[in-house]
Design a protein around this motif. Structure first.
Motif, PDB file in Angstrom:
ATOM      1  N   TYR A   9       1.888  34.636  88.392  1.00 13.02           N
ATOM      2  CA  TYR A   9       2.242  35.920  88.992  1.00 13.02           C
ATOM      3  C   TYR A   9       3.707  35.923  89.428  1.00 13.02           C
ATOM      4  O   TYR A   9       4.437  36.887  89.187  1.00 13.02           O
ATOM      5  CB  TYR A   9       1.311  36.205  90.177  1.00 13.02           C
ATOM      6  CG  TYR A   9       1.382  37.614  90.676  1.00 13.02           C
ATOM      7  CD1 TYR A   9       0.704  38.638  90.021  1.00 13.02           C
ATOM      8  CD2 TYR A   9       2.108  37.934  91.812  1.00 13.02           C
ATOM      9  CE1 TYR A   9       0.755  39.945  90.483  1.00 13.02           C
ATOM     10  CE2 TYR A   9       2.171  39.231  92.284  1.00 13.02           C
ATOM     11  CZ  TYR A   9       1.488  40.230  91.615  1.00 13.02           C
ATOM     12  OH  TYR A   9       1.546  41.524  92.072  1.00 13.02           O
ATOM     13  N   LEU A  57       6.011  36.323  86.482  1.00 17.75           N
ATOM     14  CA  LEU A  57       6.037  37.709  86.002  1.00 17.75           C
ATOM     15  C   LEU A  57       6.879  38.601  86.912  1.00 17.75           C
ATOM     16  O   LEU A  57       7.654  39.433  86.436  1.00 17.75           O
ATOM     17  CB  LEU A  57       4.618  38.261  85.887  1.00 17.75           C
ATOM     18  CG  LEU A  57       3.757  37.673  84.777  1.00 17.75           C
ATOM     19  CD1 LEU A  57       2.321  38.159  84.910  1.00 17.75           C
ATOM     20  CD2 LEU A  57       4.316  38.033  83.418  1.00 17.75           C
ATOM     21  N   ARG A  89      -0.323  44.478  85.759  1.00 15.99           N
ATOM     22  CA  ARG A  89      -1.056  43.545  84.909  1.00 15.99           C
ATOM     23  C   ARG A  89      -2.168  42.822  85.676  1.00 15.99           C
ATOM     24  O   ARG A  89      -3.226  42.536  85.119  1.00 15.99           O
ATOM     25  CB  ARG A  89      -0.080  42.527  84.336  1.00 15.99           C
ATOM     26  CG  ARG A  89      -0.645  41.672  83.263  1.00 15.99           C
ATOM     27  CD  ARG A  89       0.451  40.921  82.558  1.00 15.99           C
ATOM     28  NE  ARG A  89      -0.092  40.073  81.534  1.00 15.99           N
ATOM     29  CZ  ARG A  89       0.629  39.280  80.790  1.00 15.99           C
ATOM     30  NH1 ARG A  89       1.931  39.224  80.933  1.00 15.99           N
ATOM     31  NH2 ARG A  89       0.072  38.531  79.874  1.00 15.99           N
ATOM     32  N   TYR A  90      -1.918  42.522  86.937  1.00 14.98           N
ATOM     33  CA  TYR A  90      -2.880  41.801  87.773  1.00 14.98           C
ATOM     34  C   TYR A  90      -3.090  42.539  89.098  1.00 14.98           C
ATOM     35  O   TYR A  90      -2.652  42.084  90.157  1.00 14.98           O
ATOM     36  CB  TYR A  90      -2.402  40.370  88.052  1.00 14.98           C
ATOM     37  CG  TYR A  90      -2.324  39.509  86.826  1.00 14.98           C
ATOM     38  CD1 TYR A  90      -3.487  39.043  86.219  1.00 14.98           C
ATOM     39  CD2 TYR A  90      -1.103  39.153  86.264  1.00 14.98           C
ATOM     40  CE1 TYR A  90      -3.432  38.247  85.086  1.00 14.98           C
ATOM     41  CE2 TYR A  90      -1.040  38.366  85.126  1.00 14.98           C
ATOM     42  CZ  TYR A  90      -2.205  37.915  84.548  1.00 14.98           C
ATOM     43  OH  TYR A  90      -2.139  37.128  83.420  1.00 14.98           O
ATOM     44  N   GLU A 132       8.266  41.794  84.895  1.00 19.05           N
ATOM     45  CA  GLU A 132       7.278  42.100  83.854  1.00 19.05           C
ATOM     46  C   GLU A 132       6.090  42.940  84.315  1.00 19.05           C
ATOM     47  O   GLU A 132       5.054  42.937  83.668  1.00 19.05           O
ATOM     48  CB  GLU A 132       6.755  40.791  83.248  1.00 19.05           C
ATOM     49  CG  GLU A 132       7.801  39.982  82.534  1.00 19.05           C
ATOM     50  CD  GLU A 132       8.289  40.651  81.254  1.00 19.05           C
ATOM     51  OE1 GLU A 132       7.490  41.322  80.582  1.00 19.05           O
ATOM     52  OE2 GLU A 132       9.481  40.502  80.952  1.00 19.05           O
ATOM     53  N   ALA A 150       4.035  42.754  87.104  1.00 17.13           N
ATOM     54  CA  ALA A 150       2.922  41.901  87.522  1.00 17.13           C
ATOM     55  C   ALA A 150       1.823  42.683  88.241  1.00 17.13           C
ATOM     56  O   ALA A 150       0.638  42.423  88.034  1.00 17.13           O
ATOM     57  CB  ALA A 150       3.435  40.770  88.415  1.00 17.13           C
TER      58      ALA A 150
END
Length: 71
Positions: free
Chosen positions: A31, A34, A44-45, A39, A41
């Protein structure tokens, strides 16, 4: 409000996507990489992002590792 009631209240307001401390610590380095790379993060998460908003100790670990990566 007594301590038990406060804990129940906190639990009821916990984001259901929250991954919890164990999983957060397992993937913290990913994490952080990212986030450092910009990116997306959080998108994405989302469970990791939810956990870091709710857990002070894990958020501190995140901030420390992010600072170390940034240097």
């Amino acid at each position: 409000m007594n301590e038990s009631a406060a804990r129940i209240e906190h639990f009821l307001h916990t984001d259901p996507r929250d991954v919890g401390c164990d999983q957060a610590m397992e993937m913290l380095h990913i994490y952080v990489d990212l986030v450092a790379a910009g990116e997306g993060a959080q998108a994405r998460y989302p469970g990791m992002a939810a956990h870091l908003r709710a857990c002070g100790p894990c958020a501190q670990d995140f901030e420390g590792l992010l600072a170390a990566v940034a240097n």
